[in-house]
Scaffold this motif. Structure first.
Motif, PDB file in Angstrom:
ATOM      1  N   SER A 271      -7.639  13.545  23.028  1.00 52.85           N
ATOM      2  CA  SER A 271      -8.280  12.658  21.759  1.00 52.85           C
ATOM      3  C   SER A 271      -8.129  11.125  22.438  1.00 52.85           C
ATOM      4  CB  SER A 271      -7.311  12.795  20.763  1.00 52.85           C
ATOM      5  OG  SER A 271      -7.223  13.929  20.116  1.00 52.85           O
ATOM      6  N   THR A 272      -7.312  10.984  23.154  1.00 51.80           N
ATOM      7  CA  THR A 272      -7.050   9.487  23.691  1.00 51.80           C
ATOM      8  C   THR A 272      -8.489   9.246  24.668  1.00 51.80           C
ATOM      9  OG1 THR A 272      -4.653   9.517  23.699  1.00 51.80           O
ATOM     10  CG2 THR A 272      -5.665   7.799  24.974  1.00 51.80           C
TER      11      THR A 272
ATOM     12  N   LYS B 181      -3.952  22.295  27.069  1.00 51.90           N
ATOM     13  CA  LYS B 181      -2.525  22.101  26.502  1.00 51.90           C
ATOM     14  C   LYS B 181      -2.797  21.020  25.348  1.00 51.90           C
ATOM     15  CE  LYS B 181       1.887  21.607  28.967  1.00 51.90           C
ATOM     16  NZ  LYS B 181       2.410  20.312  28.009  1.00 51.90           N
ATOM     17  N   GLY B 182      -1.562  20.830  24.686  1.00 53.78           N
ATOM     18  CA  GLY B 182      -1.574  19.665  23.767  1.00 53.78           C
ATOM     19  C   GLY B 182      -1.095  18.520  24.500  1.00 53.78           C
ATOM     20  N   GLY B 183      -1.295  17.421  23.850  1.00 53.28           N
ATOM     21  CA  GLY B 183      -0.467  16.363  24.463  1.00 53.28           C
ATOM     22  C   GLY B 183      -0.927  15.765  25.872  1.00 53.28           C
ATOM     23  N   VAL B 184      -1.776  16.295  26.423  1.00 46.83           N
ATOM     24  CA  VAL B 184      -2.619  15.840  27.773  1.00 46.83           C
ATOM     25  C   VAL B 184      -3.251  14.674  27.769  1.00 46.83           C
ATOM     26  CG1 VAL B 184      -1.936  18.005  28.834  1.00 46.83           C
ATOM     27  CG2 VAL B 184      -4.269  17.570  27.923  1.00 46.83           C
TER      28      VAL B 184
ATOM     29  N   ASN C 298      -5.308  12.977  33.609  1.00 47.13           N
ATOM     30  CA  ASN C 298      -4.768  12.138  33.016  1.00 47.13           C
ATOM     31  C   ASN C 298      -3.277  11.822  33.348  1.00 47.13           C
ATOM     32  OD1 ASN C 298      -4.397  10.059  31.030  1.00 47.13           O
ATOM     33  ND2 ASN C 298      -4.166  11.300  29.361  1.00 47.13           N
ATOM     34  N   MET C 299      -2.683  10.670  33.049  1.00 44.98           N
ATOM     35  CA  MET C 299      -1.379  10.325  33.158  1.00 44.98           C
ATOM     36  C   MET C 299      -0.802  10.270  34.649  1.00 44.98           C
ATOM     37  SD  MET C 299       0.608  11.754  29.972  1.00 44.98           S
ATOM     38  CE  MET C 299      -0.438  12.316  28.277  1.00 44.98           C
TER      39      MET C 299
ATOM     40  N   ASN D  86      -6.160  14.684  14.882  1.00 44.38           N
ATOM     41  CA  ASN D  86      -6.005  13.148  14.683  1.00 44.38           C
ATOM     42  C   ASN D  86      -6.735  12.283  15.376  1.00 44.38           C
ATOM     43  OD1 ASN D  86      -5.445  13.752  17.379  1.00 44.38           O
ATOM     44  ND2 ASN D  86      -3.118  13.965  17.040  1.00 44.38           N
TER      45      ASN D  86
ATOM     46  N   VAL E 146      -1.467   2.492  26.756  1.00 42.74           N
ATOM     47  CA  VAL E 146      -2.166   3.511  26.047  1.00 42.74           C
ATOM     48  C   VAL E 146      -1.490   3.919  24.434  1.00 42.74           C
ATOM     49  CG1 VAL E 146      -3.186   5.847  26.165  1.00 42.74           C
ATOM     50  CG2 VAL E 146      -3.032   4.560  28.132  1.00 42.74           C
ATOM     51  N   ARG E 147      -0.307   3.889  24.761  1.00 44.83           N
ATOM     52  CA  ARG E 147       0.538   4.077  23.554  1.00 44.83           C
ATOM     53  C   ARG E 147       0.348   3.041  22.435  1.00 44.83           C
ATOM     54  NH1 ARG E 147       5.074   7.547  23.232  1.00 44.83           N
ATOM     55  NH2 ARG E 147       5.977   6.287  21.891  1.00 44.83           N
TER      56      ARG E 147
ATOM     57  N   ILE F 206      -2.732   3.260  20.830  1.00 46.72           N
ATOM     58  CA  ILE F 206      -2.547   4.236  19.789  1.00 46.72           C
ATOM     59  C   ILE F 206      -2.149   3.699  18.382  1.00 46.72           C
ATOM     60  CG2 ILE F 206      -1.812   6.564  19.172  1.00 46.72           C
ATOM     61  CD1 ILE F 206      -2.790   7.398  22.002  1.00 46.72           C
TER      62      ILE F 206
ATOM     63  N   VAL G 100      -4.606   6.504  34.944  1.00 44.81           N
ATOM     64  CA  VAL G 100      -3.146   6.077  35.365  1.00 44.81           C
ATOM     65  C   VAL G 100      -2.266   6.247  34.100  1.00 44.81           C
ATOM     66  CG1 VAL G 100      -3.488   4.719  37.137  1.00 44.81           C
ATOM     67  CG2 VAL G 100      -3.337   3.461  35.114  1.00 44.81           C
ATOM     68  N   PHE G 101      -1.085   6.449  34.228  1.00 44.87           N
ATOM     69  CA  PHE G 101      -0.215   6.461  33.096  1.00 44.87           C
ATOM     70  C   PHE G 101       0.114   5.203  32.782  1.00 44.87           C
ATOM     71  CE2 PHE G 101       3.946   6.137  31.333  1.00 44.87           C
ATOM     72  CZ  PHE G 101       3.874   7.348  30.200  1.00 44.87           C
ATOM     73  N   SER G 102       0.000   4.772  31.603  1.00 52.86           N
ATOM     74  CA  SER G 102       0.218   3.286  31.156  1.00 52.86           C
ATOM     75  C   SER G 102       0.742   3.258  29.710  1.00 52.86           C
ATOM     76  CB  SER G 102      -1.166   2.671  31.375  1.00 52.86           C
ATOM     77  OG  SER G 102      -1.127   1.298  30.289  1.00 52.86           O
TER      78      SER G 102
HETATM   79  N1  LIG Z   1      -2.854   7.534  30.261  1.00 51.94           N
HETATM   80  C1  LIG Z   1      -1.933   7.770  29.636  1.00 51.94           C
HETATM   81  N2  LIG Z   1      -0.734   6.943  29.583  1.00 51.94           N
HETATM   82  C2  LIG Z   1       0.113   6.781  28.683  1.00 51.94           C
HETATM   83  N3  LIG Z   1       0.296   7.778  27.711  1.00 51.94           N
HETATM   84  C3  LIG Z   1      -0.606   8.347  27.448  1.00 51.94           C
HETATM   85  C4  LIG Z   1      -1.705   8.396  28.321  1.00 51.94           C
HETATM   86  N4  LIG Z   1      -2.876   9.432  27.526  1.00 51.94           N
HETATM   87  C5  LIG Z   1      -2.298   9.708  26.529  1.00 51.94           C
HETATM   88  N5  LIG Z   1      -0.934   9.214  26.281  1.00 51.94           N
HETATM   89  C6  LIG Z   1      -0.088   9.370  25.304  1.00 51.94           C
HETATM   90  O1  LIG Z   1      -0.077  10.904  25.065  1.00 51.94           O
HETATM   91  C7  LIG Z   1       0.130  11.251  23.859  1.00 51.94           C
HETATM   92  C8  LIG Z   1      -0.904  12.474  23.698  1.00 51.94           C
HETATM   93  O2  LIG Z   1      -2.193  11.873  23.591  1.00 51.94           O
HETATM   94  P1  LIG Z   1      -3.418  12.855  22.801  1.00 51.94           P
HETATM   95  O3  LIG Z   1      -4.782  12.147  23.336  1.00 51.94           O
HETATM   96  O4  LIG Z   1      -3.086  12.849  21.560  1.00 51.94           O
HETATM   97  O5  LIG Z   1      -3.309  14.090  23.537  1.00 51.94           O
HETATM   98  P2  LIG Z   1      -3.888  15.606  22.977  1.00 51.94           P
HETATM   99  O6  LIG Z   1      -5.318  14.926  22.299  1.00 51.94           O
HETATM  100  O7  LIG Z   1      -4.546  16.266  24.373  1.00 51.94           O
HETATM  101  O8  LIG Z   1      -3.101  16.176  22.261  1.00 51.94           O
HETATM  102  C9  LIG Z   1      -0.136   9.972  22.966  1.00 51.94           C
HETATM  103  O9  LIG Z   1       0.783   9.631  22.222  1.00 51.94           O
HETATM  104  C10 LIG Z   1      -0.752   8.994  23.897  1.00 51.94           C
HETATM  105  O10 LIG Z   1      -0.045   7.903  23.737  1.00 51.94           O
END
Ligand SMILES: Nc1ncnc2c1ncn2[C@@H]1O[C@H](COP(=O)(O)OP(=O)(O)O)[C@@H](O)[C@H]1O
Ligand SMILES: [Mg+2]
Length: 304
Positions: free
Chosen positions: A19-20, A13-16, A228-229, A47, A266-267, A270, A261-263
């Motif tokens: 990359s972070t 899934k995208g956005g999980v 994650n999250m 990205n 992280v945002r 980024i 944890v969701f935090s």
């Molecule tokens: N643990 C976390 N808590 C809060 N936000 C998060 C967390 N992990 C990722 N994010 C947010 O989720 C978004 C997608 O993350 P990303 O790493 O780009 O996902 P993917 O590579 O899986 O598509 C980013 O904007 C990031 O800030």
């Protein structure tokens, strides 16, 4: 220098947070005195460079795929993190080409010759053949999910496609075995197997040697689950259940190496284009990244 430990990072899934997680685990490996290579194989939505502080990469994997550059060494981009390098997936080329199988094999072969203790391969979203081939190519892989049912289903599909693709690829010239594997869980063929274990038992009568090879391939693989999250303690258990399911249905060695944890930090990190662990080391999420990386090192290098 030993061969690099190459670890793919996927999850369907995208956005999980793939990359972070790639960027933060990489930064912590560096802090643990390992050299790290990052490669962004997400050619459609690259990205990873932004997570590592690179605004506009001048070269990328596409330049290697199209033959503009002959070696991976030439397309490396320096990053601010010490002892590390990046091969970006971003490109100015309008028509992005997914590499064909031979091109992928070339990337995979040459990646193993690069200098680094660890190489992290950000696979991007999806579980199509492009992603599945990269997952199957490396014996270690991180799978990321946010624990929601949609993401769990995608992560499962990603692992299933990855191993079926890997098993099929073990027998390049043998159409019969390949077709039998491809029919796994296809109810229309009348030969659906509920689990990979059942499939192997079913095939063992006719193809004993091939099945031995498949079992060995599966045994050598190690998949690391990161949730994650996470927002509450109950979420943590989702990871345990997912790992059980993967073991039971896909016969994969899966290790649940932790959760993040969701935090909001992280945002913020980024936005600052830096790994969280560099930007705000006291954050609870940064502690989680440290624990996950500690487990990853223990399981791959056998020491921490
Ligand atoms: N643990 C976390 N808590 C809060 N936000 C998060 C967390 N992990 C990722 N994010 C947010 O989720 C978004 C997608 O993350 P990303 O790493 O780009 O996902 P993917 O590579 O899986 O598509 C980013 O904007 C990031 O800030
Ligand atoms: Mg990504």
């Amino acid at each position: 220098m030993d061969n690099p430990v190459i670890i793919s990072v996927g999850g369907g899934k995208g956005g999980v947070g793939k990359s972070t997680i790639t960027a933060n685990i990489g930064a912590l490996l560096v802090r643990n005195h390992y050299s790290v290579g990052f490669i962004d194989a997400d050619l459609g939505g690259a990205n990873l460079h932004l997570c590592l502080g690179v605004r506009r990469p001048l070269t990328g994997l596409q330049d290697y795929i199209t033959g503009k550059y002959k070696t991976l060494q030439e397309i490396i981009i320096p990053v601010t993190l010490q002892n590390s390098w990046l091969i970006s997936g971003a490109s100015d080329i309008l028509e992005l080409a997914n590499p064909n199988f031979a091109q992928k094999q070339k990337i995979i072969r040459n990646l193993a010759k690069m200098e680094a203790d660890f190489i992290l391969v950000d696979l991007g979203a999806g579980s199509d053949n492009h992603v599945a081939d990269f997952y199957a190519a490396f014996p270690c892989g991180i799978v990321v999910t946010d624990g929601l049912p949609t993401s769990i289903e995608n992560a499962y599909g990603f692992l299933k496609n990855g191993i079926l693709r890997g098993l099929v690829r073990l027998f390049p010239g043998d159409g019969e075995i390949r077709n039998s594997i491809r029919r796994f869980s296809d109810p229309q063929s009348g030969k659906a197997y509920a689990t990979i274990g059942e499939m192997l038992e079913g095939l063992a009568r006719k193809f004993p040697r091939a099945v031995k090879e498949m079992r060995m391939w599966l045994q050598q693989r190690r998949t690391f689950l990161v949730l994650n999250m996470v927002r509450d303690p109950d979420d943590v258990k989702v990871g345990e259940r997912f790992a059980e399911m993967v073991k039971k249905y896909l016969s994969l060695n899966i290790y649940y190496i932790g959760y993040i944890v969701f935090s909001p930090d992280v945002r913020k990190s980024i936005k600052a284009m830096r790994p969280l662990v560099e930007y705000c080391g006291e954050s609870r999420a940064a502690e989680c990244f440290a624990s996950v990386t500690h487990n990853l090192i223990a399981l791959t290098k056998g020491r921490v």
